[in-house]
Design an enzyme around this catalytic site. Structure first.
Site, PDB file in Angstrom:
ATOM      1  N   GLN A  48     131.287  22.251 -44.662  1.00 43.19           N
ATOM      2  CA  GLN A  48     132.017  22.074 -43.399  1.00 43.19           C
ATOM      3  C   GLN A  48     133.265  21.388 -43.530  1.00 43.19           C
ATOM      4  OE1 GLN A  48     130.303  19.921 -40.244  1.00 43.19           O
ATOM      5  NE2 GLN A  48     131.592  20.839 -38.600  1.00 43.19           N
ATOM      6  N   ASP A  62     127.735  20.576 -60.247  1.00 39.63           N
ATOM      7  CA  ASP A  62     126.363  19.898 -59.322  1.00 39.63           C
ATOM      8  C   ASP A  62     126.911  18.463 -59.665  1.00 39.63           C
ATOM      9  OD1 ASP A  62     124.164  18.582 -59.146  1.00 39.63           O
ATOM     10  OD2 ASP A  62     122.926  20.045 -60.021  1.00 39.63           O
ATOM     11  N   TYR A  78     119.086   9.939 -44.960  1.00 39.90           N
ATOM     12  CA  TYR A  78     120.353   9.965 -45.081  1.00 39.90           C
ATOM     13  C   TYR A  78     121.277   8.827 -44.705  1.00 39.90           C
ATOM     14  CZ  TYR A  78     125.093  12.224 -43.461  1.00 39.90           C
ATOM     15  OH  TYR A  78     126.043  12.474 -43.344  1.00 39.90           O
TER      16      TYR A  78
HETATM   17  C1  AKB Z   1     124.804  14.869 -39.343  1.00 39.78           C
HETATM   18  O1  AKB Z   1     124.654  15.166 -38.370  1.00 39.78           O
HETATM   19  O2  AKB Z   1     124.054  14.672 -40.217  1.00 39.78           O
HETATM   20  C2  AKB Z   1     126.308  14.492 -39.921  1.00 39.78           C
HETATM   21  C3  AKB Z   1     126.610  13.103 -39.711  1.00 39.78           C
HETATM   22  C4  AKB Z   1     126.947  12.642 -38.293  1.00 39.78           C
HETATM   23  O3  AKB Z   1     126.820  12.482 -40.600  1.00 39.78           O
HETATM   24  N1  AKB Z   1     127.175  15.263 -39.093  1.00 39.78           N
END
Ligand code: AKB
Length: 316
Positions: A12, A50, A140
């Site tokens: 994106q 990668d 994350y």
């Molecule tokens: C997500 O929603 O994981 C991303 C971010 C806020 O890092 N768009």
């Protein structure tokens, strides 16, 4: 002219950043890399890479005498919860490879974005300060905090000029996002323009920082252009443009498309992630140190999205 390498160039942000950088330094000076091919337009240089393949990465950087790296390859929040080991590997080993290849090859500048995900439930969620508690509980976010610290480590101990911002949710119309928690904002526009009802996976009052893509690109480029002597921080600058809830966005779209119907049905995983992220960040450090100022607010973003997205709807 400097040669720039972009990882995650099909994603994106990457796909739009490549175009922006091509305009600045010339098409032949931007090397786009990803595991997913990029639609090749106007002589774009694309190399399959990668980010876990350190040897190939280093070969590319040496072959093209790369002077700047923009590292966009990452597994986003919702996708990461489905495959935490993969997310750890891509987000951590990928970032380490970028920084260390930059070190051994003498790359002059590196951009590595962090995210609002680097905060967690014990962070003050309103006017979240630049420096505060960061104990995210989603994988994350854990990789994003570690990436921020790794970036600082390479600045301080290895002399690599690594810079970055904490991006909020990014709204855009050219390339669909993949696997994020903030993706609902784009999904809502797509459904409204297709004249379809939309069921949002977050509750109507979930507040999150958001930004329109042109501002996200400007933030990145402005920070990379900043004189290093004006920077007290290097990595992880809070940047925001406006605060959005799903209800507010649905209402803003309904002003232009009154027939748009939006329902709400929280998905427990994504709702928990969103609830642990700031409602609104304080981005004063970015404003003071390198002149950050967003140009798009909620209304101007909605108007522009509704003008631009119809031409790209088939991609979503
Ligand atoms: C997500 O929603 O994981 C991303 C971010 C806020 O890092 N768009």
């Amino acid at each position: 002219m400097s040669t720039i390498l972009v990882t995650g160039a099909s994603g994106q942000i990457g796909s739009e950043l490549v175009r922006e950088l091509q305009q600045r330094v010339g098409i032949s000076s931007v090397i786009s890399t990803d595991i997913k091919p990029l639609p090749l337009e106007n002589g774009t240089i694309f190399k399959k890479l990668d980010v876990l393949d350190r040897r190939k990465f280093e070969e590319l950087v040496r072959e093209y005498h790369v002077e700047e790296i923009y590292h966009l390859a990452a597994i986003l929040s919702a996708a990461a919860e489905k495959n935490p080991i993969l997310a750890w590997n891509i987000n951590m080993t990928g970032t380490l490879n970028v920084l260390d290849v930059a070190r051994v090859c003498g790359v002059s500048k590196v951009f590595i974005p962090s995210s609002i995900a680097a905060f967690g439930p014990s962070t003050p969620l309103d006017h979240t300060p630049q420096t505060t508690i960061q104990r995210p509980n989603a994988i994350y976010g854990i990789t994003k905090v570690a990436g921020e610290l790794l970036g600082d480590y390479y600045v301080e101990k290895m002399g690599v000029d690594c810079r970055g911002v904490r991006y909020p949710g990014i709204i855009s119309y050219l390339t669909p996002p993949g696997g994020g928690t903030t993706d609902y904002a784009i999904d809502m526009f797509v459904s409204a323009l297709r004249k379809e009802p939309y069921t949002c996976y977050l509750s109507p009052d979930t507040s999150l920082d958001m930004m329109y893509m042109p501002d996200a690109l400007r933030a990145c480029i402005q920070l990379m252009d900043a004189d290093s002597t004006s920077l007290l921080h290097h990595n992880a600058f809070n940047v925001t443009a406006f605060q959005l809830t799903p209800a507010r966005l649905a209402a803003a779209i309904q002003e232009y498309i009154p027939s748009f119907v939006c329902a709400f049905e929280s998905d427990p995983v994504r709702q928990a992630i969103a609830d642990s992220w700031p409602n609104s960040m304080d981005d004063q450090a970015a404003r003071t140190e390198w002149g950050w100022e967003p140009r798009f607010d909620l209304d101007s973003m909605v108007q522009d999205m509704l003008q631009q997205l119809p031409a790209h709807l088939s991609l979503f």
